[in-house]
Scaffold this motif. Structure first.
Motif, PDB file in Angstrom:
ATOM      1  N   GLY A   1       1.720  30.868 -11.950  1.00 20.21           N
ATOM      2  CA  GLY A   1       1.318  29.584 -11.393  1.00 20.21           C
ATOM      3  C   GLY A   1       1.069  29.562  -9.907  1.00 20.21           C
ATOM      4  N   ASP A   2       1.279  30.672  -9.205  1.00 18.00           N
ATOM      5  CA  ASP A   2       1.049  30.703  -7.761  1.00 18.00           C
ATOM      6  C   ASP A   2      -0.429  30.940  -7.454  1.00 18.00           C
ATOM      7  OD1 ASP A   2       3.702  30.318  -7.410  1.00 18.00           O
ATOM      8  OD2 ASP A   2       4.150  32.320  -6.642  1.00 18.00           O
ATOM      9  N   VAL A   3      -0.949  30.167  -6.520  1.00 18.82           N
ATOM     10  CA  VAL A   3      -2.326  30.330  -6.074  1.00 18.82           C
ATOM     11  C   VAL A   3      -2.297  30.856  -4.636  1.00 18.82           C
ATOM     12  CG1 VAL A   3      -4.532  29.182  -5.623  1.00 18.82           C
ATOM     13  CG2 VAL A   3      -3.146  28.514  -7.601  1.00 18.82           C
TER      14      VAL A   3
ATOM     15  N   TYR B   1      -7.212  32.642  -5.494  1.00 17.34           N
ATOM     16  CA  TYR B   1      -6.972  33.143  -6.837  1.00 17.34           C
ATOM     17  C   TYR B   1      -5.587  32.720  -7.340  1.00 17.34           C
ATOM     18  CZ  TYR B   1     -10.615  36.402  -5.236  1.00 17.34           C
ATOM     19  OH  TYR B   1     -11.758  36.957  -4.715  1.00 17.34           O
ATOM     20  N   GLU B   2      -5.518  32.520  -8.656  1.00 16.05           N
ATOM     21  CA  GLU B   2      -4.224  32.392  -9.314  1.00 16.05           C
ATOM     22  C   GLU B   2      -3.740  33.794  -9.658  1.00 16.05           C
ATOM     23  OE1 GLU B   2      -2.227  31.007 -13.512  1.00 16.05           O
ATOM     24  OE2 GLU B   2      -4.176  30.153 -12.973  1.00 16.05           O
ATOM     25  N   LEU B   3      -2.470  34.076  -9.352  1.00 17.56           N
ATOM     26  CA  LEU B   3      -1.913  35.402  -9.597  1.00 17.56           C
ATOM     27  C   LEU B   3      -1.572  35.613 -11.069  1.00 17.56           C
ATOM     28  CD1 LEU B   3       0.560  36.117  -6.648  1.00 17.56           C
ATOM     29  CD2 LEU B   3      -1.603  37.267  -7.132  1.00 17.56           C
TER      30      LEU B   3
ATOM     31  N   LEU C   1      -0.743  29.638  -1.122  1.00 16.53           N
ATOM     32  CA  LEU C   1      -1.329  28.315  -0.959  1.00 16.53           C
ATOM     33  C   LEU C   1      -0.495  27.234  -1.642  1.00 16.53           C
ATOM     34  CD1 LEU C   1      -5.154  29.052  -1.457  1.00 16.53           C
ATOM     35  CD2 LEU C   1      -3.882  28.816   0.682  1.00 16.53           C
ATOM     36  N   TYR C   2      -0.335  27.335  -2.970  1.00 17.07           N
ATOM     37  CA  TYR C   2       0.381  26.283  -3.693  1.00 17.07           C
ATOM     38  C   TYR C   2       0.687  26.763  -5.100  1.00 17.07           C
ATOM     39  CZ  TYR C   2      -4.269  25.444  -5.676  1.00 17.07           C
ATOM     40  OH  TYR C   2      -5.481  25.602  -6.305  1.00 17.07           O
ATOM     41  N   ARG C   3       1.490  25.966  -5.816  1.00 18.04           N
ATOM     42  CA  ARG C   3       1.756  26.234  -7.218  1.00 18.04           C
ATOM     43  C   ARG C   3       0.786  25.415  -8.066  1.00 18.04           C
ATOM     44  NH1 ARG C   3       6.770  28.056  -8.490  1.00 18.04           N
ATOM     45  NH2 ARG C   3       5.658  28.760 -10.361  1.00 18.04           N
ATOM     46  N   SER C   4       0.135  26.061  -9.027  1.00 19.21           N
ATOM     47  CA  SER C   4      -0.844  25.343  -9.858  1.00 19.21           C
ATOM     48  C   SER C   4      -0.170  24.251 -10.669  1.00 19.21           C
ATOM     49  CB  SER C   4      -1.560  26.322 -10.794  1.00 19.21           C
ATOM     50  OG  SER C   4      -0.640  26.980 -11.654  1.00 19.21           O
ATOM     51  N   GLY C   5       1.124  24.390 -10.944  1.00 18.25           N
ATOM     52  CA  GLY C   5       1.839  23.359 -11.694  1.00 18.25           C
ATOM     53  C   GLY C   5       2.140  22.122 -10.877  1.00 18.25           C
ATOM     54  N   GLU C   6       1.788  22.131  -9.594  1.00 17.57           N
ATOM     55  CA  GLU C   6       2.048  20.967  -8.744  1.00 17.57           C
ATOM     56  C   GLU C   6       0.766  20.249  -8.333  1.00 17.57           C
ATOM     57  OE1 GLU C   6       6.308  21.865  -6.682  1.00 17.57           O
ATOM     58  OE2 GLU C   6       4.580  22.704  -5.649  1.00 17.57           O
ATOM     59  N   TYR C   7      -0.281  20.423  -9.099  1.00 16.13           N
ATOM     60  CA  TYR C   7      -1.499  19.637  -8.905  1.00 16.13           C
ATOM     61  C   TYR C   7      -1.208  18.144  -9.094  1.00 16.13           C
ATOM     62  CZ  TYR C   7      -5.241  23.226  -9.126  1.00 16.13           C
ATOM     63  OH  TYR C   7      -6.110  24.246  -8.868  1.00 16.13           O
ATOM     64  N   LEU C   8      -1.878  17.310  -8.304  1.00 17.84           N
ATOM     65  CA  LEU C   8      -1.967  15.885  -8.608  1.00 17.84           C
ATOM     66  C   LEU C   8      -3.307  15.672  -9.314  1.00 17.84           C
ATOM     67  CD1 LEU C   8      -0.667  14.343  -5.261  1.00 17.84           C
ATOM     68  CD2 LEU C   8       0.535  14.426  -7.446  1.00 17.84           C
TER      69      LEU C   8
ATOM     70  N   THR D   1      11.214  24.940 -10.233  1.00 19.03           N
ATOM     71  CA  THR D   1      10.472  24.049  -9.337  1.00 19.03           C
ATOM     72  C   THR D   1       9.406  23.254 -10.089  1.00 19.03           C
ATOM     73  OG1 THR D   1      10.827  25.577  -7.513  1.00 19.03           O
ATOM     74  CG2 THR D   1       9.105  23.954  -7.234  1.00 19.03           C
ATOM     75  N   THR D   2       8.706  23.916 -11.008  1.00 15.48           N
ATOM     76  CA  THR D   2       7.630  23.248 -11.742  1.00 15.48           C
ATOM     77  C   THR D   2       7.980  23.056 -13.210  1.00 15.48           C
ATOM     78  OG1 THR D   2       6.547  25.373 -12.160  1.00 15.48           O
ATOM     79  CG2 THR D   2       5.859  24.146 -10.213  1.00 15.48           C
TER      80      THR D   2
END
Length: 646
Positions: free
Chosen positions: A475-477, A459-461, A493-500, A186-187
């Motif tokens: 990368g999961d938050v 938190y990031e796991l 919440l979201y994947r840290s690798g999918e930040y804009l 995915t990322t």
């Protein structure tokens, strides 16, 4: 072709007869065993006690048969699948108190469970090359782990895993992998993860807990009711040593215990094309009036399968009437013949289905499967709501848990009826550490342990797993939303690798999703299908202008979209500013230009899925829409499907 013609005699009657005959034979044998003639023979000729053993077995057989005769049963069972399904589910029922006691103890003492796991892992891996190099033998506690082992990413293990895949022993695992799982990518590119027996044993316990959670949310079905699992066989490859490389969800036809409870026959689990698989799985599902459960990996797959039924129900009823699968469904000829051997002619069921289908498909599930317990699938993009609004009225839809290929099932949804998804981690699957969200970009961020996190914290796991990966940043938050017993409960919440991130704003996809939904709420009659986005430099690296590009697919089509004004579309950027203070500041200073909202044509995201499945290691079963497009090729591909509106 041989067809299995439905008999008027049902399994309940057959089992009652079986029980009566078994008990009669058992009584005859026991009478003989206790007779004077038997004792005389035993005294003088010393025959074996086989007659007595057979009598006992017949007695047990009669008890099982009489019990099955009282249960709701799927008529498509063979005797073999009937007994396998009964054995599996009854065994699980008997083990339920033990399973619940085990997981409840871990939830009450999560740190203790984590300490046990790290000692087990380091003792297993200490003598491997990786273990010696990283001094795993010196790590005897979670605190030791935090102090003595560095945080890692996949690159840290890439060479070790490749050597393992090439057949080298003693690299970093104490046992040979049974197969290699491959992540969805995915990322980024998909990653190979070694799956060993120790990993599978832990994952199996999580699956049992997950099923028990479903039974907690709805009543437990009969052990001989079948379940429908929508499965598309993934593309696989082999290592040099012949080990399978496949996605996490991988079913082999040899898995007799698992397949015995499923409504589709074993050959159906080799279909690689999603429309064909959906048609065949649904065909066998509707044939079973006593179906207990509809299950899939993700709710969009379930929605598409039910849309397939809505579109093709007349053809499916023809198939059930003739024993021939519609010729328009693309299937290999040998596979088609193999599957057709399992079709059962049932005119009464066909008539019943036709009456219900002709009434329409709102609330269809309860009408054609009156004993259906639940729908099970991880909810993505609000498809649970779409299912409930149209098909599943009266049937609960449960999102079962959280996990990934690296760790398997990590956390279970124990609150199935609650709208807000949250998960209780299984402390035996991975040692969990938590990097506070604000520190995730630090060079060497400090972590918190499972008993150090706070409610409300994001938190990031970081995971140390049974697959041999230590302090792995996946990368999961997540956010801690409470405690179950003494164990923290989390929501994804979201994947840290999918930040804009055009400047320094770091807008996560949760914020973008909220802004999109708040914007569309003001557009009457229009529903969101799916979305993704990109940063402008990916699309046009030569331009100095910075902005986000958001691609939306909505229902209905272009005619209604033309009624959405430019002012209404501009609300998206306003909502994004309201959701994110740094983005608002950069917009206020004109450092970043307004986000561009672009609508794409119908089925674009299905085409995107097929495009990415063909080009990457992901499979249809594990695919999740990427919320951030990373390559110019993907952005241009989306641009080609943009609808021009007034």
């Amino acid at each position: 072709m041989t067809l299995i013609i439905k008999m008027a005699v049902k399994w309940n009657f057959r089992c009652a007869c079986w029980g009566f005959i078994s008990s009669l034979l058992a009584s005859v044998l026991l009478t003989y065993c206790f007779s004077p003639q038997f004792h005389l023979a035993f005294r003088y000729y010393m025959p074996s006690l086989a007659e007595g053993a057979v009598a006992v077995l017949l007695g047990i057989s009669s008890l099982i048969a009489f019990h099955i005769s009282t249960l709701r049963c799927s008529e498509s069972h063979t005797l073999t699948t009937l007994l396998l399904s009964y054995r599996w589910h009854q065994g699980e029922r008997l083990a339920t108190p033990s399973i619940l006691a085990k997981i409840n103890h871990m939830w009450k003492h999560p740190r203790e469970a984590q300490e046990d796991l790290i000692r087990e892992l380091t003792s297993r891996h200490a003598k491997t090359e990786y273990g010696r190099k990283n001094r795993l033998g010196e790590i005897q506690s979670v605190e030791d782990l935090r102090k003595k082992h560095p945080l890692t990413t996949y690159d840290h293990y890439r060479d070790y895993i490749q050597r393992l895949a090439d057949g080298e022993e003693g690299v970093f695992l104490d046992e040979e992998p049974l197969r290699f799982g491959v992540t969805s990518g995915t990322t980024g590119a998909g990653k190979k993860i070694p799956l060993v027996s120790f990993w599978l044993d832990g994952d199996a316990l999580c699956k049992q807990i997950r099923r028990l959670a479903v039974y907690q949310g709805a009543h437990r079905p009969s052990p001989v009711q079948k379940r429908c699992f929508f499965y598309i066989h993934p593309k696989i490859s082999l290592t040099k040593t012949g080990r399978v490389i496949s996605p996490y969800m991988f079913i082999k036809q040899e898995e007799t215990m698992r397949l015995s409870e499923l409504s589709s026959p074993p050959p159906a689990f080799t279909i690689t094309n999603e429309p064909s698989a959906a048609y065949v799985h649904m065909l066998f599902a509707i044939a079973d009036a006593n179906l207990a459960l509809l299950s899939t990996m993700f709710t969009p797959q379930m929605y598409r399968a039910l849309k397939c039924l809505e579109t093709n129900w007349q053809a499916m009823l023809d198939d059930l009437s003739t024993g021939q699968i519609n010729a328009k469904i693309p299937l290999d000829p040998d596979l088609r013949r193999s599957i057709q051997r399992y079709l059962r002619l049932d005119k009464a069921r066909v008539s019943q289905l036709r009456r219900e289908f002709e009434k329409g498909f709102h609330g269809i599930l309860k009408r054609i499967w009156p004993h259906l317990v639940a729908i099970e699938g991880i909810d993505i993009m609000g498809f649970k709501k779409k299912l409930e609004e149209k098909f599943s009225y009266g049937v609960p839809c449960f999102s079962r848990g959280y996990g990934n290929t690296e760790v398997g099932h990590l956390a279970i949804n124990m609150w199935l009826h609650e709208k807000e998804l949250r998960y209780a981690p299984c402390p035996h699957m991975a040692v969990l550490e938590f990097i506070p969200e604000q520190n995730s970009s630090d060079e060497d961020p400090k972590t918190l342990l499972i008993d150090e996190v706070e409610v409300g914290g994001r938190y990031e796991l970081v995971l140390t797993m049974r697959s041999g990966l230590y302090r792995y940043r996946n990368g999961d938050v997540i956010q801690i939303v409470g405690f179950h017993e003494n164990c923290p409960v989390m929501r994804m919440l979201y994947r840290s690798g999918e930040y804009l991130n055009l400047v320094y704003e770091k807008v996560n996809t949760q914020v973008v999703d909220a802004a999109i939904k708040n914007t569309i709420q003001g557009w009457p009659g229009i529903q969101l299908v799916d979305w993704t986005c990109a940063e402008s430099p990916v699309y046009d690296p030569e331009s100095s202008e910075l902005y986000y590009i958001v691609f939306l697919e909505v229902d209905p089509d272009k005619r209604e979209l033309n009624e959405v004004t430019e002012e209404q579309r501009s609300k998206f950027d306003e909502h994004l500013q309201q959701e994110h203070v740094y983005y608002s500041g950069l917009r206020g200073s004109n450092t970043i230009s307004p986000a561009q909202l672009k609508f794409v044509r119908t089925s674009t995201f299905l085409e995107l899925r097929d495009f990415r499945v063909a080009m990457t290691t992901t499979s249809v079963m594990q695919y999740k829409t990427p919320r951030k497009l990373r390559t110019q090729e993907h952005v241009n591909w989306m641009m080609e499907r943009v609808i021009e509106i007034k």
